[in-house]
Design a protein around this motif. Structure first.
Motif, short mmCIF file in Angstrom:
data_model
loop_
_atom_site.label_atom_id
_atom_site.label_comp_id
_atom_site.label_asym_id
_atom_site.label_seq_id
_atom_site.Cartn_x
_atom_site.Cartn_y
_atom_site.Cartn_z
N LEU A 1 0.84 -1.18 0.00
CA LEU A 1 0.00 0.00 0.00
C LEU A 1 0.88 1.24 0.00
N PRO A 2 0.38 2.35 -0.51
CA PRO A 2 1.22 3.56 -0.57
C PRO A 2 1.84 3.96 0.75
N GLY A 3 1.12 3.77 1.84
CA GLY A 3 1.69 4.10 3.14
C GLY A 3 2.87 3.23 3.52
N ALA A 4 3.00 2.08 2.86
CA ALA A 4 4.12 1.18 3.15
C ALA A 4 5.31 1.46 2.24
N HIS A 5 5.06 1.70 0.93
CA HIS A 5 6.20 1.92 0.04
C HIS A 5 6.68 3.37 0.02
N LYS A 6 5.87 4.31 0.48
CA LYS A 6 6.27 5.70 0.75
C LYS A 6 6.49 6.56 -0.52
N ALA A 7 6.28 6.03 -1.71
CA ALA A 7 6.49 6.82 -2.93
C ALA A 7 5.22 7.59 -3.25
N VAL A 8 4.91 8.58 -2.42
CA VAL A 8 3.60 9.22 -2.48
C VAL A 8 3.65 10.71 -2.77
N THR A 9 4.82 11.29 -2.86
CA THR A 9 4.93 12.72 -3.16
C THR A 9 5.67 12.91 -4.47
N GLY A 10 5.65 14.14 -5.00
CA GLY A 10 6.26 14.41 -6.28
C GLY A 10 7.73 14.09 -6.34
N ASP A 11 8.46 14.32 -5.24
CA ASP A 11 9.90 14.08 -5.24
C ASP A 11 10.30 12.76 -4.58
#
Length: 793
Positions: free
Chosen positions: A411-421
């Motif tokens: 899930l996004p909260g686990a892989h952390k690739a959630v912001t533009g940078d």
């Protein structure tokens, strides 16, 4: 081709379940196929109470488990008389903490007991504030009992729905029981927000800093006599985990919420002392509780069979109530008739192709909207041997986190690739890495700049091509040509994974004129120019351009034309598989990373909301020999589930720390052991959950929406206030789903004896966010795709 009925539960002449589905990885087995019926029950007729629906089956009847109640104790609500009981030291507590999201709750910790005993397992509050949903069945005053401990002596302020209702004192040296009245003027029927604010933090061995530890809570009518600690999950499971037995303590109830499927029945074998009574009650929104069955125990095992046919499609809570003594339920389950699935000769799958069509919303395709005008003959041909997942959702509303979830099953909260940078952390193992290590040749052809080496997506590929980063032409015809060329040049002695990420429906919309003419007014003379649609959408969003009706129609016509154009080149790739003789050994997955809005909720584009025009995506799967029945699977699934499904189809081991679950059993005609869910989110403040016909949206802890997307696919009628039981069901499942990110609140945690002094289950691997620098060249490339700046979606 053969028609099979898969897999089923045999029922003896007295209605007893004796065999079941294959257990999914990590789930307790629901089957008892290797046990004789005598091991579970004796041939005895039930003693009827005043309600007649409890009856033995006259003939053996094949059924299929829809909801294995014993395997999913964490989903149950526990009631002691009229009191709702919350044990914060049990896996089911995640239902009441949003899984730790935004609630201020942390991990659990076991405080040692004085003398002998297992100690007290409680939920730690690392900061000074805990925010918890507090469900109250009726409007009016209520009584709240809290068993908790302050880690340091000091004041405790209690708020309900933003109003202060009590000022108490935490002793700081041991657990204490606090009782307080919740005034009627502050209580709402349904969901309430409880806030506990401690003023000091402290520490104990194993907890370096925290303010509070929560043991349990009771929500009761005023004047309810005090009661002790609730029974543990070990006691409620009646024996070793996985044996399929529930124990309902005397004068307690276990409540399971669900949307009742067609032709459903509740089945179990009841064991209790003579004279003990089991009551089955349906609790629904907008009406009184409805008794469904009552069984008075004879002292011997008795079958229970309750027809739920009159409750089809209703979201309700089934309460199993014990009167006069404890009641043990053996193999309790909601069952349905088995599914008839037409299967071919299932053969080994060597290869996998994932086709991700960027920005493709589901309702533009005929399998999801029969009245769509968008023509996709290539897809229509593909559908003849494919299965459609009708209730599929992405886990984010823009590309980077969605594709990271697809390729990692996190899930996004686990892989952390959630912001533009942000980039995919190096510690995350992507699907191409895993399969390459297992002898596969992985190749990727990607036409989106966010899915690039700059953001961590190059990991594991044998062949990697990003059309944006390399300055190549991004149209589907060029990507498809490269894919076919690669199929010829790849190592022919190895199986392959091919990831084909096209971007045609994404802005700028520039389809060939021959496709535009299928949908657009030939006399259009407005301000929408195909090559400028990326900038135009931004102007519309900020209000600097007010499109007229003809502009809106033309803009959407361009989008539709992109889909039809893309379909031609998708079909070319599928035909290429046939010509090369590899179609029958290749699994194909078609999906998208998100959809696109066209004023459904007042905006355009994507990356700004969590409505289904952005989250509901196509997910269509072909597995030779498995999907030849053209199934429509209604279970809620997501991008997060694709990787384990691929591994399952390949016969590969599925890593334990993935967030997703394989839906291959459903493709083969089986069902999950409980209704499946699909979680999505946006930034830190939005989370959603889909289950059955329900769509639940939570914005921080202040905004809540609930929709019946079967009746209201446009999500225009909010049901949150009028459907408290359905809302509580969805909110609880969201908490349990989010908690699975760290593995601490899952059914496997119950099975392992994790809580109440048992051995702890190891947490899933945690990943730290990594970031990259958006240099001028990268920003220019992203702008060319309509991304404005490094934070654009």
């Amino acid at each position: 081709m053969r028609l099979v009925r898969l897999p089923y539960v045999l029922v003896t002449t007295f209605g007893l379940l004796v065999a079941c589905r294959h257990a999914s990885p990590g789930e307790p087995a629901a089957a008892a196929a290797n046990q004789p019926p005598e091991a579970l029950a004796e041939a005895a007729s039930p003693t009827h109470g005043e309600h007649a629906p409890v009856a033995p089956a006259a003939e053996p009847e094949p059924v299929q488990v829809h909801y294995d109640l014993a395997a999913h104790l964490e989903r149950a609500e526990l009631r002691d008389g009229r009191s709702l009981v919350i044990d914060f030291g049990e896996p089911g507590a995640a239902k009441y903490t949003w899984g730790g999201w935004m609630s201020g709750t942390g991990d659990d910790h076991t405080f040692p007991a004085e003398g002998e005993g297992d100690g007290v397992t409680s939920l730690i509050i690392p900061g000074k504030v805990a925010k918890l949903p507090l469900p109250i069945d009726e409007a009016g005053a209520a009584q709240l009992t809290l068993r908790m401990r302050g880690l340091r002596e000091g004041p405790l302020t209690v708020h309900l729905n933003g109003e202060t209702v009590a000022n108490l004192k935490l002793e700081g040296d041991d657990f204490q029981t606090l009782e307080l009245e919740l005034p009627a003027k502050h209580v709402k029927r349904g969901e309430n927000l409880l806030q506990l604010r401690a003023h000091r933090t402290g520490s104990v061995r194993g907890v370096p800093k925290a303010s509070m530890a929560l043991d349990w809570a009771r929500i009761s009518p005023p004047g309810t006599p005090a009661a002790g600690a609730p029974p543990s999950s070990t006691a409620l499971l009646d024996g070793a985990p996985g044996q399929g037995r529930l124990r309902v303590p005397a004068e307690h109830a276990l409540g399971y919420s669900l949307q009742v499927p067609p032709s459903a029945k509740l089945q179990a074998v009841v064991r209790a002392e003579a004279g003990t009574r089991l009551e089955v009650v349906a609790v629904r929104d907008g009406g009184p509780a409805e008794p469904l069955a009552s069984l008075t125990a004879s002292g011997k095992p008795q079958p229970l069979r309750v027809d739920l046919g009159g409750l089809v499609d209703q979201v309700l809570r089934l309460d199993l109530r014990a009167r006069g003594g404890d009641v043990v339920l053996v193999r309790p389950a909601v069952v349905v008739p088995p599914v008839d699935v037409a299967l071919g000769d299932e053969r080994p799958i060597k290869n996998v192709i994932v086709v991700l069509i960027d920005t493709l919303r589901a309702d533009k395709l005929s399998p999801y909207a029969a009245d769509t005008r968008v023509q996709t003959p290539g897809l229509s041909t593909f559908l003849k041997t494919a299965a459609v997942m009708t209730n599929a959702r992405t886990q984010e509303n823009w590309t980077k986190p969605s594709v990271a979830t697809l390729l990692s099953s996190l899930l996004p909260g686990a892989h952390k690739a959630v912001t533009g940078d942000a980039k995919v952390p190096r510690s995350v193992e992507l699907l191409p890495e895993l399969l390459r290590d297992r002898g596969c040749c992985p190749g990727s052809f990607i036409a989106n700049g966010y899915v690039s080496d700059k953001f961590g997506f190059k990991q594991g590929w044998h062949t990697y091509r990003n059309y944006i980063r390399e300055g190549r032409r991004t149209k589907a015809q060029y990507v498809a040509a490269d894919v076919l060329d690669w199929l010829d040049k790849r190592p022919q002695d190895k199986p392959f994974l091919l990831y084909m990420h096209t971007i045609d429906p994404h802005v700028p919309y520039r389809p060939p004129k021959s496709f535009v003419s299928q949908y657009a007014d030939p006399g259009y003379n407005g301000k929408v120019e195909p090559g400028q649609t990326a900038k135009l959408l931004e102007k519309i969003k900020v209000g600097s351009f007010k499109p007229r009706k003809k502009d809106k129609r033309y803009l959407e016509a361009l989008y539709d034309a992109e889909i039809s154009y893309h379909d031609v080149h998708f079909a070319a790739v599928m035909e290429g598989l046939e010509k090369r003789g590899i179609a029958d050994e290749t699994m194909v997955v078609i999906t998208s990373d998100h959809g696109e809005e066209f004023w459904d909720h007042g905006s355009v584009g994507h990356g700004h909301s969590v409505y289904d025009e952005l989250l509901h995506i196509p997910l269509i799967v072909r597995i030779p020999g498995v999907t030849e029945g053209k199934q429509r699977i209604e279970s809620a699934v997501g991008l997060v589930d694709i990787m384990p499904t691929i591994l399952d189809a390949l016969g590969q081991e599925i890593p334990e720390d993935l967030s997703g679950r394989s839906f291959l059993p459903e493709l083969r005609g089986d069902t999950a052991t409980a209704p499946r869910t699909a979680v999505a989110g946006f930034m830190k403040g939005w989370r959603t959950l889909a289950v059955g016909d329900l769509k639940y949206i939570q914005r921080t802890l202040s905004g809540t929406w609930l929709y019946d997307v079967a009746e209201d696919p446009g999500e225009t009628e909010d049901l949150a206030k009028e459907r408290p039981i359905a809302l509580r069901y969805a909110r609880g499942l969201l908490g349990l789903s989010l908690a699975q990110q760290d593995g601490s609140h899952t059914p496997a945690a119950v099975a392992s004896g994790k809580r109440k002094g048992g051995p702890k289950k190891a947490k899933k691997k945690q990943h730290k966010q990594e970031k990259t620098v958006i240099d001028p060249e990268t920003e220019k490339q992203l702008r060319a795709l309509g991304y404005v700046g490094s934070s654009a979606k």
